[in-house]
Design a protein around this motif. Structure first.
Motif, short mmCIF file in Angstrom:
data_model
loop_
_atom_site.label_atom_id
_atom_site.label_comp_id
_atom_site.label_asym_id
_atom_site.label_seq_id
_atom_site.Cartn_x
_atom_site.Cartn_y
_atom_site.Cartn_z
N ARG A 7 17.74 -53.36 37.47
CA ARG A 7 18.66 -52.20 37.54
C ARG A 7 18.00 -50.95 38.14
NH1 ARG A 7 19.23 -50.28 31.44
NH2 ARG A 7 19.97 -48.18 32.75
N PRO A 8 18.70 -49.90 39.24
CA PRO A 8 17.77 -49.71 39.41
C PRO A 8 16.91 -48.59 38.92
CG PRO A 8 20.27 -48.65 39.36
CD PRO A 8 19.73 -50.16 38.99
N GLN A 9 15.83 -48.24 38.62
CA GLN A 9 14.78 -48.17 38.04
C GLN A 9 13.24 -48.82 37.87
OE1 GLN A 9 15.35 -49.71 33.48
NE2 GLN A 9 16.22 -47.21 33.14
N VAL A 10 12.95 -47.61 37.89
CA VAL A 10 11.22 -48.25 38.20
C VAL A 10 10.38 -47.93 36.64
CG1 VAL A 10 9.37 -47.25 38.15
CG2 VAL A 10 10.64 -46.88 40.56
N VAL A 11 9.56 -48.98 35.88
CA VAL A 11 8.82 -49.07 34.90
C VAL A 11 7.38 -48.83 35.34
CG1 VAL A 11 8.42 -49.99 32.58
CG2 VAL A 11 10.68 -50.82 33.70
N ALA A 12 6.80 -47.32 34.49
CA ALA A 12 5.59 -47.43 34.50
C ALA A 12 4.65 -46.70 33.03
CB ALA A 12 5.81 -45.58 35.09
N THR A 13 3.66 -47.86 33.23
CA THR A 13 2.93 -48.33 32.18
C THR A 13 2.14 -46.76 32.18
OG1 THR A 13 2.76 -50.39 32.03
CG2 THR A 13 1.10 -49.39 30.90
N LEU A 14 2.09 -46.23 30.99
CA LEU A 14 1.43 -44.52 30.16
C LEU A 14 0.48 -44.41 29.89
CD1 LEU A 14 4.24 -42.15 31.03
CD2 LEU A 14 2.95 -42.97 33.19
N SER A 15 -0.60 -44.16 29.99
CA SER A 15 -1.73 -44.34 28.73
C SER A 15 -0.75 -43.67 27.74
CB SER A 15 -3.29 -43.13 29.12
OG SER A 15 -3.68 -43.00 27.97
N ALA A 16 -1.06 -44.29 26.34
CA ALA A 16 -1.09 -44.15 25.02
C ALA A 16 -0.86 -41.78 24.76
CB ALA A 16 -1.94 -44.89 24.12
N GLU A 17 -2.54 -41.42 25.49
CA GLU A 17 -2.05 -40.18 24.87
C GLU A 17 -1.82 -39.22 26.22
OE1 GLU A 17 -4.61 -42.19 25.71
OE2 GLU A 17 -5.38 -42.74 23.24
N SER A 18 -0.75 -39.68 27.36
CA SER A 18 -0.33 -39.31 27.79
C SER A 18 1.35 -38.18 27.14
CB SER A 18 0.71 -39.93 29.35
OG SER A 18 1.66 -39.05 30.29
N LEU A 19 1.61 -37.36 27.55
CA LEU A 19 2.48 -36.32 26.90
C LEU A 19 3.41 -36.28 27.66
CD1 LEU A 19 0.60 -33.50 25.50
CD2 LEU A 19 1.23 -35.29 24.38
N ALA A 20 4.08 -36.85 28.17
CA ALA A 20 5.50 -37.43 29.51
C ALA A 20 6.47 -37.00 28.68
CB ALA A 20 5.19 -38.60 30.24
N ARG A 21 7.26 -36.45 28.24
CA ARG A 21 8.50 -36.38 28.01
C ARG A 21 9.46 -36.53 29.10
NH1 ARG A 21 5.52 -37.07 24.56
NH2 ARG A 21 4.53 -36.41 23.21
N PRO A 22 10.43 -37.06 28.02
CA PRO A 22 11.80 -37.63 29.23
C PRO A 22 12.54 -35.96 29.80
CG PRO A 22 12.21 -38.75 27.45
CD PRO A 22 10.82 -37.82 27.09
N GLY A 23 13.09 -36.38 30.45
CA GLY A 23 13.39 -34.92 32.05
C GLY A 23 12.51 -34.28 32.42
N GLN A 24 11.58 -33.99 31.43
CA GLN A 24 10.14 -32.85 32.61
C GLN A 24 9.67 -33.56 33.70
OE1 GLN A 24 7.81 -31.51 28.79
NE2 GLN A 24 9.50 -31.06 27.74
N PRO A 25 8.99 -32.36 34.19
CA PRO A 25 8.93 -32.49 35.51
C PRO A 25 7.09 -33.11 35.14
CG PRO A 25 9.46 -30.75 35.60
CD PRO A 25 9.90 -31.11 33.94
N LEU A 26 7.04 -34.19 35.52
CA LEU A 26 5.67 -35.35 35.80
C LEU A 26 4.88 -35.55 37.24
CD1 LEU A 26 3.96 -36.53 33.64
CD2 LEU A 26 5.23 -38.95 34.04
N ASP A 27 4.13 -35.59 37.35
CA ASP A 27 2.73 -35.85 37.73
C ASP A 27 2.66 -36.91 37.78
OD1 ASP A 27 3.28 -33.93 40.15
OD2 ASP A 27 1.02 -32.43 39.21
N LEU A 28 3.21 -38.16 38.97
CA LEU A 28 2.52 -39.94 38.21
C LEU A 28 2.08 -39.87 39.67
CD1 LEU A 28 4.32 -41.57 36.34
CD2 LEU A 28 5.60 -42.04 38.28
N TRP A 29 0.84 -40.67 39.43
CA TRP A 29 -0.10 -41.43 40.58
C TRP A 29 -0.54 -42.62 40.35
CZ3 TRP A 29 -3.71 -45.60 39.82
CH2 TRP A 29 -4.76 -45.77 40.16
N VAL A 30 -0.13 -43.46 41.52
CA VAL A 30 0.24 -44.65 41.71
C VAL A 30 -0.96 -45.43 43.15
CG1 VAL A 30 1.64 -44.55 44.27
CG2 VAL A 30 1.82 -46.74 42.65
N ASP A 31 -1.23 -46.64 42.18
CA ASP A 31 -2.86 -47.27 43.03
C ASP A 31 -2.47 -47.40 43.98
OD1 ASP A 31 -4.61 -48.40 44.26
OD2 ASP A 31 -5.24 -49.54 42.03
#
Length: 415
Positions: A348-372
Motif C-alpha cells: 500500500r502507498p503508506q509509510v509505517v513509522a515507529t514513534l515513542s510511546a510518549e509522543s503526542l502525534a495525532r491524526p490529521g495534525q502536522p508533525l515534524d518527523l525525524w528520520v535516520d
C-alpha cells in the motif's frame, strides 16, 4: 556431525519448471542454517534433496566431502524432524524415541541407555509411558526430536516443525531448539516461512525466491545490509517502507524528494541516487521518530521534515504512525510485482513509522518527523539492487555472528 555442501543444485520437474535453480551453499560442521522464503520458493524441495527424498537434476550434493547424489536416505545418516511429528500413535513415548534403535537391532540395554539420555535432555522423563495422543504439541515435538537425537545423526533437518503450534508455544519451542542445537553442536538445516524463526534461530539465513538464492548471511547482516528489494521487504516486521524518490541539489545540500516530503540526505547516500531519474528509498519503521522527542544531538544524526499522520496505533511500549501518500506511476508496477513475490496482496502507498510511546502525534495534525538518513537504503527500481549496501560491513556482521556461535556452543556444552 558433518558439513553439507551444495554445488549448483538444480531441481527440474517433468514440465521443465526449475523448483530449485543453481543453488550453491556451504553449511559448516555444527552450523545452524535456515532456509526461508515465501510459499513455493523451493526451500522444502531443497531440504528434501539434502535428505535424499527428492532426486537432483544437476549439481553436486556433498556430505562431509562425500558426493551423495545417488545415495539412499538411510545411507546419508541424516535425521529429519517433520511438521506433523510423524509419531506412531500406538507406541509409548519411550518406544517412539527407541524406534530407530530397534531397527538398528541394538541391545535392550543400549536402547534403554540412549532413550533415557535423550529424554533427560528433552525433559521427557515423566512422559515415557504415555502415548502421543496424551501429549501437548510441544511435548510431541520434543519426542520427534528425541528420536532424531538417539540416531546420532550427522545432521538434523527440520521441515517447518513449529507451524502446528500456537504463537506462545512456538516462542518457547524456538528457545528449546536453539539451546538443544548448541548443546549438541550438531549441523542443522531448518526450513520455515516464518521470519521470526529465521532471525532468532539461525547462525546464517538463506533467503530464496522462486528457487533462486537471493542472499546468505547472518540475521543481522540480512536486516542491516540486504542485497536487494526482495530481501529487504521479506526480512523485518513491520516490513521496510519503500518510497519513490528523485534526487535534487539545493543550496542547503542534497535532498531526496519523496511523496511524504523532501528529505535531506548525506553525501554518501546522494552518490547512489545521482544521475537516476527515480530511485526507491528503503526506510524501516524504527528509522523514524517524532522530532519533538529527540535532543539536539540525536536530531543532528538524521533529518527532520514536516508530515501529517493519517492514523496512530498505540501499543503501550511504542506506537505506529501511518502516513498515506499518492503512488508514483513510474514504480507502481515494480512494487506490485514485489508484493506478489513477497506473498502480499499489495504494497500500500503508506509509510509505517515507529514513534515513542510518549509522543503526542495525532491524526490529521502536522508533525515534524525525524528520520535516520544514515541507515537509509537506496534501491534501483529496475534491478532491485541495493545501491547503498556496504559488503564489508555486512561481512563483518556475519563474521562476528560466527564467533558468537562458537562461544555459545562452548558455553552450552560446558553446562
Amino acid at each position: 556431525m558433518a558439513s553439507i555442501t551444495l554445488n549448483n543444485i538444480v531441481k527440474k520437474y517433468d514440465d521443465g519448471f526449475p523448483a530449485v535453480n543453481d543453488v550453491s551453499l556451504d553449511i559448516a560442521d555444527g552450523e545452524f542454517v535456515i532456509l526461508v522464503g515465501p510459499s513455493g520458493c523451493g526451500k522444502s524441495t531443497l531440504l528434501r534433496m539434502i535428505v535424499g527424498l527428492e532426486d537432483i537434476t544437476s549439481g553436486d550434493m556433498m556430505i562431509d566431502g562425500r558426493r551423495v547424489n545417488e545415495a539412499d536416505p538411510k545411507e546419508r545418516n541424516l535425521a529429519m524432524v517433520f511438521q506433523n511429528y510423524a509419531l506412531y500413535p500406538h507406541l509409548t513415548v519411550f518406544e517412539n524415541i527407541a524406534f530407530p534403535l530397534r531397527l538398528a537391532k541394538l541391545s535392550n540395554s543400549e536402547v534403554d541407555q540412549k532413550v533415557r539420555e535423550a529424554s533427560a535432555l528433552l525433559e521427557l522423563d515423566d512422559h515415557l509411558d504415555r502415548k502421543p495422543a496424551n501429549l501437548s504439541g510441544g511435548q510431541r515435538q520434543r519426542v520427534a526430536m528425541g528420536r532424531a537425537i538417539v540416531r546420532e545423526a550427522d545432521a538434523f533437518l527440520f521441515d517447518e516443525p513449529l507451524s502446528n503450534l500456537d504463537a506462545k508455544l512456538r516462542g518457547q519451542m524456538r528457545a528449546e531448539i536453539s539451546q538443544l542445537q548448541r548443546r549438541l553442536g550438531v549441523t542443522s538445516v531448518y526450513v520455515t516461512h516464518d521470519q521470526t524463526e529465521a532471525m532468532t534461530l539461525g547462525d546464517r539465513v538463506a533467503v530464496l525466491k522462486k528457487g533462486v538464492l537471493q542472499q546468505v548471511a547472518s540475521p543481522r547482516e540480512l536486516y542491516e545490509q540486504p542485497a536487494n528489494l526482495f530481501v529487504a521487504g521479506f526480512i523485518g516486521s513491520p516490513s521496510m517502507n519503500f518510497l519513490p524518490a528523485t534526487h535534487k541539489e539545493t543550496a542547503e545540500g542534497h535532498v531526496l524528494s519523496s511523496p511524504i516530503g523532501d528529505i535531506p540526505i548525506p553525501q554518501d547516500k546522494a552518490a547512489a541516487a545521482l544521475g537516476r531519474e527515480i530511485v526507491l528509498i528503503g526506510l524501516r519503521p524504527e528509522f523514524f521518530e517524532d522530532a519533538s522527542m529527540l535532543d539536539d544531538a540525536k536530531r543532528a544524526q538524521g533529518s527532520v521534515f514536516p508530515s501529517t499522520i493519517s492514523h496512530v496505533e498505540w501499543l503501550g511500549h511504542e506506537q505506529y504512525g501511518y502516513i498515506d501518500y499518492e503512488q508514483d506511476e513510474r514504480v507502481a508496477d515494480r512494487l506490485t510485482a514485489l508484493a506478489q513475490e513477497l506473498d502480499a496482496d499489495e504494497l500500500r502507498p503508506q509509510v509505517v513509522a515507529t514513534l515513542s510511546a510518549e509522543s503526542l502525534a495525532r491524526p490529521g495534525q502536522p508533525l515534524d518527523l525525524w528520520v535516520d538518513t544514515s541507515r537509509m537504503h537506496i534501491f534501483d527500481p529496475e534491478t532491485g539492487d541495493n545501491l547503498t549496501r556496504d559488503p564489508e560491513r555486512g561481512a563483518e556482521l556475519t563474521r562476528l555472528a560466527a564467533e558468537d556461535r562458537q562461544r555459545e556452543i562452548e558455553m552450552a556444552q560446558q553446562r
